[in-house]
Motif scaffolding. Structure first.
Motif, mmCIF file in Angstrom:
data_model
loop_
_atom_site.group_PDB
_atom_site.id
_atom_site.type_symbol
_atom_site.label_atom_id
_atom_site.label_comp_id
_atom_site.label_asym_id
_atom_site.label_seq_id
_atom_site.Cartn_x
_atom_site.Cartn_y
_atom_site.Cartn_z
ATOM 1 N N VAL A 231 88.210 -15.420 3.046
ATOM 2 C CA VAL A 231 86.719 -15.638 3.439
ATOM 3 C C VAL A 231 85.916 -16.126 2.860
ATOM 4 C CG1 VAL A 231 87.588 -13.950 5.490
ATOM 5 C CG2 VAL A 231 86.249 -12.837 3.884
ATOM 6 N N CYS A 232 84.683 -16.160 2.971
ATOM 7 C CA CYS A 232 83.916 -16.558 1.676
ATOM 8 C C CYS A 232 82.888 -15.809 1.843
ATOM 9 C CB CYS A 232 83.348 -17.592 2.180
ATOM 10 S SG CYS A 232 83.675 -19.674 1.561
ATOM 11 N N SER A 233 82.412 -15.377 0.837
ATOM 12 C CA SER A 233 81.318 -14.650 0.298
ATOM 13 C C SER A 233 79.625 -15.129 0.630
ATOM 14 C CB SER A 233 81.223 -14.072 -1.294
ATOM 15 O OG SER A 233 81.096 -15.182 -2.044
ATOM 16 N N ASP A 234 78.560 -13.961 0.714
ATOM 17 C CA ASP A 234 77.827 -14.407 1.851
ATOM 18 C C ASP A 234 77.046 -15.530 0.876
ATOM 19 O OD1 ASP A 234 77.872 -12.159 3.031
ATOM 20 O OD2 ASP A 234 76.458 -11.053 1.545
ATOM 21 N N ASP A 235 77.790 -15.487 -0.396
ATOM 22 C CA ASP A 235 76.526 -17.024 -1.194
ATOM 23 C C ASP A 235 77.809 -18.307 -1.275
ATOM 24 O OD1 ASP A 235 74.898 -15.846 -1.901
ATOM 25 O OD2 ASP A 235 75.396 -14.977 -3.914
ATOM 26 N N MET A 236 78.928 -18.301 -0.700
ATOM 27 C CA MET A 236 79.175 -19.459 -0.908
ATOM 28 C C MET A 236 79.368 -19.942 0.895
ATOM 29 S SD MET A 236 83.793 -19.630 -1.532
ATOM 30 C CE MET A 236 83.781 -20.843 -1.867
ATOM 31 N N LEU B 104 90.215 -22.079 -0.427
ATOM 32 C CA LEU B 104 89.425 -21.146 -0.242
ATOM 33 C C LEU B 104 88.579 -20.523 -0.224
ATOM 34 C CD1 LEU B 104 93.765 -20.143 -0.299
ATOM 35 C CD2 LEU B 104 92.972 -21.974 1.208
ATOM 36 N N GLY B 105 88.380 -20.120 1.086
ATOM 37 C CA GLY B 105 87.609 -18.736 0.271
ATOM 38 C C GLY B 105 87.751 -17.759 -0.688
ATOM 39 N N ASP B 106 87.180 -17.438 -0.981
ATOM 40 C CA ASP B 106 86.568 -16.407 -2.608
ATOM 41 C C ASP B 106 86.858 -15.105 -2.330
ATOM 42 O OD1 ASP B 106 84.234 -15.831 -1.315
ATOM 43 O OD2 ASP B 106 82.896 -15.643 -3.252
ATOM 44 N N VAL B 107 87.024 -14.650 -0.767
ATOM 45 C CA VAL B 107 87.052 -13.210 -1.097
ATOM 46 C C VAL B 107 88.390 -13.228 -0.474
ATOM 47 C CG1 VAL B 107 86.645 -11.044 0.115
ATOM 48 C CG2 VAL B 107 84.677 -12.431 -1.039
ATOM 49 N N ARG B 108 89.288 -12.500 -1.206
ATOM 50 C CA ARG B 108 90.644 -12.410 0.073
ATOM 51 C C ARG B 108 91.464 -10.769 0.441
ATOM 52 N NH1 ARG B 108 96.377 -10.530 -1.781
ATOM 53 N NH2 ARG B 108 98.361 -12.211 -1.032
ATOM 54 N N ARG B 109 91.690 -11.054 1.394
ATOM 55 C CA ARG B 109 91.236 -9.542 2.447
ATOM 56 C C ARG B 109 92.964 -9.616 3.057
ATOM 57 N NH1 ARG B 109 86.139 -9.580 6.378
ATOM 58 N NH2 ARG B 109 86.782 -10.977 7.508
ATOM 59 N N ASP B 110 93.767 -7.808 2.860
ATOM 60 C CA ASP B 110 95.076 -8.090 3.986
ATOM 61 C C ASP B 110 93.972 -7.708 5.446
ATOM 62 O OD1 ASP B 110 93.954 -5.338 4.211
ATOM 63 O OD2 ASP B 110 95.686 -5.061 2.335
ATOM 64 N N VAL B 111 95.073 -8.027 6.112
ATOM 65 C CA VAL B 111 94.652 -7.161 7.843
ATOM 66 C C VAL B 111 93.730 -5.694 8.129
ATOM 67 C CG1 VAL B 111 96.503 -8.747 8.385
ATOM 68 C CG2 VAL B 111 97.141 -6.199 8.369
ATOM 69 N N ARG B 112 94.677 -5.258 7.039
ATOM 70 C CA ARG B 112 93.875 -3.744 6.629
ATOM 71 C C ARG B 112 91.948 -3.462 6.947
ATOM 72 N NH1 ARG B 112 97.768 1.339 5.280
ATOM 73 N NH2 ARG B 112 99.487 0.896 6.742
ATOM 74 N N VAL C 35 91.821 -16.141 11.242
ATOM 75 C CA VAL C 35 91.261 -16.916 10.635
ATOM 76 C C VAL C 35 91.097 -16.697 9.294
ATOM 77 C CG1 VAL C 35 89.413 -19.169 11.184
ATOM 78 C CG2 VAL C 35 90.913 -18.124 12.891
ATOM 79 N N SER C 36 91.228 -18.246 7.950
ATOM 80 C CA SER C 36 90.099 -18.080 6.796
ATOM 81 C C SER C 36 89.084 -18.913 6.519
ATOM 82 C CB SER C 36 91.625 -18.648 6.233
ATOM 83 O OG SER C 36 92.578 -17.446 5.812
ATOM 84 N N ASP C 37 88.840 -19.046 5.746
ATOM 85 C CA ASP C 37 87.519 -19.748 5.408
ATOM 86 C C ASP C 37 87.684 -21.181 4.589
ATOM 87 O OD1 ASP C 37 85.317 -19.483 7.196
ATOM 88 O OD2 ASP C 37 84.731 -17.295 5.995
ATOM 89 N N GLY C 38 87.955 -22.351 5.030
ATOM 90 C CA GLY C 38 88.422 -22.492 3.505
ATOM 91 C C GLY C 38 88.026 -24.911 4.098
ATOM 92 N N ALA C 39 88.496 -25.398 3.173
ATOM 93 C CA ALA C 39 88.597 -27.271 3.057
ATOM 94 C C ALA C 39 89.968 -27.233 2.560
ATOM 95 C CB ALA C 39 87.406 -27.308 2.875
ATOM 96 N N VAL C 40 90.078 -28.680 3.414
ATOM 97 C CA VAL C 40 91.370 -29.262 2.635
ATOM 98 C C VAL C 40 90.447 -31.092 2.743
ATOM 99 C CG1 VAL C 40 93.200 -30.286 3.412
ATOM 100 C CG2 VAL C 40 93.058 -27.966 3.834
ATOM 101 N N LEU D 197 82.778 -25.192 -0.604
ATOM 102 C CA LEU D 197 84.749 -25.444 0.101
ATOM 103 C C LEU D 197 84.997 -27.122 -0.187
ATOM 104 C CD1 LEU D 197 84.590 -22.870 2.837
ATOM 105 C CD2 LEU D 197 85.787 -22.632 0.517
ATOM 106 N N ALA D 198 84.208 -27.694 0.434
ATOM 107 C CA ALA D 198 84.419 -29.386 0.044
ATOM 108 C C ALA D 198 84.015 -29.725 -1.063
ATOM 109 C CB ALA D 198 83.280 -29.844 1.351
#
Lengths: 78, 319
Positions: free
Chosen positions: B45-50, B12-20, B171-176, B55-56
């Protein structure tokens, strides 16, 4: 056999929980449906109620109540 | 010959944030209350450097620890920009297009020393790309069994400044990543069916919603028919993470009880681009609710517009 127009309009009003007077042929669906999910539910209800089956892309062409009525009638005779 | 799906892993992207927080960041079209009402709670979501490649790599690392060798890498991306690893600056400086052909699949092959593997990129299938990868891998194994196992993955991050709401979904950034293999594993892959309607290339969010249901029912029905089943025989439908209104409508159209739809990660992950349905599948596997022989449909819709559905059968194989 086509469905009575009044029945279709009445069912639309019922599903959308609007007074029939607010559901005219030229009424934009976007003005009386809170979101597109409600429109999908309305279409399912109409299909079940009037024994019609809409095609894949039919919904993308629905903009007014009149469009819906015409589609139901078209599918009833096709 | 039977083909299986195994080793499902997520990053998952390294920044977790709530809907607010997402709304405050200008990343949503809906209000946080509307998103909450729709079933969403947090996203990643991914931080700027990710990067998408980062993710892959994270998703593939546990698979590489288990498999020293894979015969092919089928690497799906939803956003075309995630199918290349930079090079735009070098191209602008030199005019040499080779800088635009820095492929993440090749980098992955080298980094994990999968020297025997060839690589395939899957694109232009939007959020359905991972199912497209599974379909390709299945076909490859049936034609060339010596390729066993095949690594399949999807990896995407949205570009900086992007909104994180698409068609009413957070939507979330991520890889599976997963493997497709001839070795008995948790899920038998019975088939994948795919429908494209290019006439809906520019579909609005409302048109996307409007067409979702009939096409999704079609691909579910078709993949079941190809395997000799009726959709009523499905024990589980494991879809992508979407607005909470979707599941009851889809269940009604299919004539199935709503509790056969399984998407428990909506609130935590939102829509993980091409990967969330398999995340839900892995969750179902761990839940203890799955029984050997259960039929599982995995439908996903994406821009293009594309709709795909994989049909799986749970096995008695160990996890």
């Amino acid at each position: 056999m086509s469905a009575p127009v009044g029945e279709v309009v009445g069912r639309i009003a019922e599903v959308l929980r609007r007074p029939v007077a607010a559901v005219q042929f030229d009424t934009e669906l976007a003005a009386i449906a809170p979101d597109s999910f409600v429109l999908v539910e309305m279409v399912i209800e109409l299909q079940d109620e009037f024994g019609v089956r809409f095609e894949h892309d039919d919904m993308a062409g629905l903009h007014t109540v009149g469009d819906v009525v015409a589609l139901v009638e078209r599918r009833r005779v096709s | 010959m039977t083909v299986f799906v195994d080793d499902i892993h997520v990053a998952l992207g390294d920044v977790r944030r709530d809907v607010r927080t997402a709304q405050a960041a200008g990343a949503t079209l809906s209000t946080s209350q509307q998103l909450t009402d729709a079933g969403f709670g947090t996203h990643y979501v991914c931080s700027d450097d990710m990067t998408a490649y980062d993710l892959a790599r994270l998703a593939v690392t546990p698979i590489a620890a288990r498999h020293r060798r894979v015969g092919a890498i089928v690497y799906a991306t939803t956003l075309p920009g995630n199918a290349a690893m930079g090079g735009a600056d070098d191209f602008a400086r030199t005019g040499d297009v080779k800088h635009l052909m820095r492929y993440p699949a090749s980098r992955l092959q080298a980094e994990f020393d999968f020297a025997a593997a060839f690589v395939v990129g899957v694109g232009q299938q939007a959020c359905t790309g991972l199912l497209g990868a599974l379909r390709l891998a299945r076909g490859l194994l049936l034609a060339e069994p010596h390729l066993d196992p095949i690594l399949c993955l999807t990896a995407d991050r949205f570009p900086a400044g992007a909104g994180y709401e698409q068609a009413y979904n957070l939507v979330s950034d991520g890889a599976v990543a997963c493997t497709v293999t001839l070795r008995p594993a948790a899920f038998e892959l019975l088939g994948v069916h795919h429908v494209t309607n290019g006439g809906l290339e520019f579909a609005s969010d409302d048109e996307t919603v409007a067409t979702y249901f009939s096409y999704t029912c079609e691909v579910i029905t078709a993949v079941c028919a190809a395997a000799g089943f009726d959709p009523q025989a499905l024990n589980w439908i494991v879809p992508q993470n979407t607005h909470s209104r979707v599941a009851p409508i889809l269940a009604r159209l299919l004539g199935l009880p709503e509790d056969r739809l399984y998407c428990p990660t909506v609130r935590e992950l939102g829509h993980l681009i091409a990967g969330d349905a398999l995340v839900n599948l892995a969750d179902l596997q761990k839940s203890g609710r799955l029984r050997a022989g259960d039929l599982v449909a995995v439908p996903i819709a994406g821009y293009g517009l594309n709709w795909q559905c994989a049909l799986l059968r749970a096995t008695a194989a160990p996890d």
